[in-house]
Design a protein around this motif. Structure first.
Motif, PDB file in Angstrom:
ATOM      1  N   THR A   7     -13.416 -44.947  59.055  1.00 21.16           N
ATOM      2  CA  THR A   7     -13.016 -43.632  58.571  1.00 21.16           C
ATOM      3  C   THR A   7     -13.639 -43.456  57.195  1.00 21.16           C
ATOM      4  OG1 THR A   7     -10.915 -43.716  59.772  1.00 21.16           O
ATOM      5  CG2 THR A   7     -11.048 -42.186  57.925  1.00 21.16           C
ATOM      6  N   LYS A   8     -14.437 -42.420  57.050  1.00 23.76           N
ATOM      7  CA  LYS A   8     -15.058 -42.151  55.745  1.00 23.76           C
ATOM      8  C   LYS A   8     -14.027 -41.452  54.864  1.00 23.76           C
ATOM      9  CE  LYS A   8     -19.826 -42.177  57.001  1.00 23.76           C
ATOM     10  NZ  LYS A   8     -20.426 -42.065  58.216  1.00 23.76           N
ATOM     11  N   ILE A   9     -13.583 -42.148  53.850  1.00 22.25           N
ATOM     12  CA  ILE A   9     -12.552 -41.639  52.957  1.00 22.25           C
ATOM     13  C   ILE A   9     -13.184 -41.263  51.629  1.00 22.25           C
ATOM     14  CG2 ILE A   9     -10.440 -42.226  51.710  1.00 22.25           C
ATOM     15  CD1 ILE A   9      -9.748 -44.109  54.055  1.00 22.25           C
ATOM     16  N   GLU A  10     -12.838 -40.085  51.145  1.00 14.88           N
ATOM     17  CA  GLU A  10     -13.274 -39.649  49.827  1.00 14.88           C
ATOM     18  C   GLU A  10     -12.043 -39.465  48.958  1.00 14.88           C
ATOM     19  OE1 GLU A  10     -16.163 -36.415  49.761  1.00 14.88           O
ATOM     20  OE2 GLU A  10     -16.518 -36.764  51.891  1.00 14.88           O
ATOM     21  N   LYS A  11     -12.218 -39.615  47.660  1.00  9.97           N
ATOM     22  CA  LYS A  11     -11.090 -39.449  46.744  1.00  9.97           C
ATOM     23  C   LYS A  11     -11.379 -38.316  45.767  1.00  9.97           C
ATOM     24  CE  LYS A  11     -12.734 -42.968  43.551  1.00  9.97           C
ATOM     25  NZ  LYS A  11     -12.388 -44.087  42.703  1.00  9.97           N
ATOM     26  N   GLU A  12     -10.324 -37.913  45.078  1.00  8.52           N
ATOM     27  CA  GLU A  12     -10.392 -36.852  44.062  1.00  8.52           C
ATOM     28  C   GLU A  12     -10.940 -35.540  44.626  1.00  8.52           C
ATOM     29  OE1 GLU A  12     -11.808 -38.131  40.209  1.00  8.52           O
ATOM     30  OE2 GLU A  12     -11.087 -40.165  40.601  1.00  8.52           O
ATOM     31  N   LYS A  13     -10.538 -35.238  45.846  1.00  5.04           N
ATOM     32  CA  LYS A  13     -10.935 -33.983  46.471  1.00  5.04           C
ATOM     33  C   LYS A  13      -9.915 -32.899  46.120  1.00  5.04           C
ATOM     34  CE  LYS A  13     -13.765 -33.606  49.380  1.00  5.04           C
ATOM     35  NZ  LYS A  13     -15.127 -33.127  49.361  1.00  5.04           N
ATOM     36  N   SER A  14     -10.355 -31.659  46.152  1.00  5.28           N
ATOM     37  CA  SER A  14      -9.434 -30.546  45.940  1.00  5.28           C
ATOM     38  C   SER A  14      -9.815 -29.396  46.868  1.00  5.28           C
ATOM     39  CB  SER A  14      -9.451 -30.093  44.478  1.00  5.28           C
ATOM     40  OG  SER A  14     -10.706 -29.552  44.138  1.00  5.28           O
ATOM     41  N   ILE A  15      -8.817 -28.592  47.171  1.00  2.00           N
ATOM     42  CA  ILE A  15      -9.043 -27.382  47.951  1.00  2.00           C
ATOM     43  C   ILE A  15      -8.232 -26.261  47.318  1.00  2.00           C
ATOM     44  CG2 ILE A  15      -9.692 -28.365  50.176  1.00  2.00           C
ATOM     45  CD1 ILE A  15      -6.786 -28.156  51.058  1.00  2.00           C
ATOM     46  N   ARG A  16      -8.721 -25.048  47.465  1.00  2.00           N
ATOM     47  CA  ARG A  16      -8.058 -23.895  46.869  1.00  2.00           C
ATOM     48  C   ARG A  16      -8.257 -22.686  47.771  1.00  2.00           C
ATOM     49  NH1 ARG A  16      -7.187 -21.942  41.228  1.00  2.00           N
ATOM     50  NH2 ARG A  16      -7.302 -19.688  41.362  1.00  2.00           N
ATOM     51  N   PHE A  17      -7.154 -22.032  48.076  1.00  2.00           N
ATOM     52  CA  PHE A  17      -7.193 -20.797  48.847  1.00  2.00           C
ATOM     53  C   PHE A  17      -6.275 -19.795  48.172  1.00  2.00           C
ATOM     54  CE2 PHE A  17      -8.176 -24.105  51.946  1.00  2.00           C
ATOM     55  CZ  PHE A  17      -9.298 -23.594  52.557  1.00  2.00           C
ATOM     56  N   GLU A  18      -6.656 -18.533  48.205  1.00  2.00           N
ATOM     57  CA  GLU A  18      -5.844 -17.464  47.630  1.00  2.00           C
ATOM     58  C   GLU A  18      -5.359 -16.543  48.739  1.00  2.00           C
ATOM     59  OE1 GLU A  18      -8.139 -15.540  44.569  1.00  2.00           O
ATOM     60  OE2 GLU A  18      -8.289 -17.375  43.390  1.00  2.00           O
ATOM     61  N   ASN A  19      -4.215 -15.907  48.478  1.00  2.00           N
ATOM     62  CA  ASN A  19      -3.643 -14.910  49.395  1.00  2.00           C
ATOM     63  C   ASN A  19      -3.424 -15.487  50.794  1.00  2.00           C
ATOM     64  OD1 ASN A  19      -3.836 -13.015  47.296  1.00  2.00           O
ATOM     65  ND2 ASN A  19      -5.933 -12.523  47.868  1.00  2.00           N
ATOM     66  N   LEU A  20      -2.276 -16.112  50.957  1.00  2.00           N
ATOM     67  CA  LEU A  20      -1.963 -16.749  52.230  1.00  2.00           C
ATOM     68  C   LEU A  20      -0.651 -16.243  52.789  1.00  2.00           C
ATOM     69  CD1 LEU A  20      -2.816 -19.337  50.031  1.00  2.00           C
ATOM     70  CD2 LEU A  20      -3.364 -20.225  52.264  1.00  2.00           C
ATOM     71  N   ILE A  21      -0.603 -16.159  54.108  1.00  2.00           N
ATOM     72  CA  ILE A  21       0.651 -15.936  54.796  1.00  2.00           C
ATOM     73  C   ILE A  21       1.171 -17.327  55.155  1.00  2.00           C
ATOM     74  CG2 ILE A  21      -0.506 -15.619  57.020  1.00  2.00           C
ATOM     75  CD1 ILE A  21       1.735 -13.762  57.855  1.00  2.00           C
ATOM     76  N   SER A  22       2.457 -17.553  54.938  1.00  2.00           N
ATOM     77  CA  SER A  22       3.055 -18.859  55.187  1.00  2.00           C
ATOM     78  C   SER A  22       4.257 -18.716  56.101  1.00  2.00           C
ATOM     79  CB  SER A  22       3.499 -19.484  53.857  1.00  2.00           C
ATOM     80  OG  SER A  22       4.335 -20.601  54.073  1.00  2.00           O
ATOM     81  N   LEU A  23       4.373 -19.663  57.012  1.00  2.00           N
ATOM     82  CA  LEU A  23       5.567 -19.787  57.838  1.00  2.00           C
ATOM     83  C   LEU A  23       5.973 -21.247  57.792  1.00  2.00           C
ATOM     84  CD1 LEU A  23       7.655 -18.718  59.921  1.00  2.00           C
ATOM     85  CD2 LEU A  23       6.046 -19.496  61.686  1.00  2.00           C
ATOM     86  N   ARG A  24       7.148 -21.510  57.222  1.00  2.00           N
ATOM     87  CA  ARG A  24       7.680 -22.867  57.247  1.00  2.00           C
ATOM     88  C   ARG A  24       9.007 -22.840  57.971  1.00  2.00           C
ATOM     89  NH1 ARG A  24       8.831 -27.441  52.587  1.00  2.00           N
ATOM     90  NH2 ARG A  24       9.801 -28.907  54.033  1.00  2.00           N
ATOM     91  N   LYS A  25       9.098 -23.673  58.990  1.00  2.00           N
ATOM     92  CA  LYS A  25      10.344 -23.721  59.747  1.00  2.00           C
ATOM     93  C   LYS A  25      10.432 -25.008  60.531  1.00  2.00           C
ATOM     94  CE  LYS A  25      10.714 -21.199  63.651  1.00  2.00           C
ATOM     95  NZ  LYS A  25      10.679 -20.063  64.573  1.00  2.00           N
TER      96      LYS A  25
END
Length: 162
Positions: A7-25
């Motif tokens: 498994t190729k593992i990378e560290k110190e990664k980040s992701i960013r998204f704006e304006n999201l619809i969320s459903l948590r249940k």
């Protein structure tokens, strides 16, 4: 890039998204796809355009009355700010930093191995996991048309060295 049991593992990664619809249940595991379809239908019927890959996270699992229940969040980036009815929540920003990361291409059964390898990497390097496992479904719109799924797996870790 670090190779850990294939498994190729990378560290110190980040992701960013704006304006999201969320459903948590909390839902039965076999209801997840129905909820995803309901979100897609909601977006379509309200003229809201998807603006990025779907993101999912599982915060917990339990067996209740013999049924597999998951506490899950489904996040979908959209093309602007909107007011949403319950059970949906609008999130202006999703930003994950200092994560360990691996990509799964193909069979989703491989995700369990990736989870294990990422967790082992975290333990072997004396890191502290601080988030749920986030799955970014890179090509989710094309998978239903026969493309091989690509899923990026992120686990946020504490950036402090203690």
């Amino acid at each position: 890039m670090i190779n850990q049991t294939d498994t190729k593992i990378e560290k110190e990664k980040s992701i960013r998204f704006e304006n999201l619809i969320s459903l948590r249940k909390k839902m039965e595991s076999n209801q997840v796809n129905r909820e995803i379809i309901k979100i897609a239908e909601f977006l379509d019927s309200n003229g809201i355009n998807k603006n990025g890959p779907m993101i999912t996270a599982t915060f917990g699992e339990e067996i209740v009355d013999g049924k597999h229940i998951v506490d899950m969040e489904i996040l979908v980036p959209i093309d602007g700010k909107v007011s949403l009815p319950k059970p949906y929540v609008f999130k202006e920003l999703f930003h994950l930093v200092h994560a360990v990361y691996a990509r799964n291409v193909g069979d989703i059964e491989n995700l369990e191995k990736i989870y294990y390898d990422l967790q082992k990497y975290i333990e072997d390097n004396s890191l502290q996991r601080i988030t749920a496992v986030y799955l970014v479904h890179v090509n989710d719109e094309y998978v239903m048309h026969g493309e091989i799924p690509i899923i990026d797996v992120y686990m946020g870790v504490n950036p402090s060295i203690l």
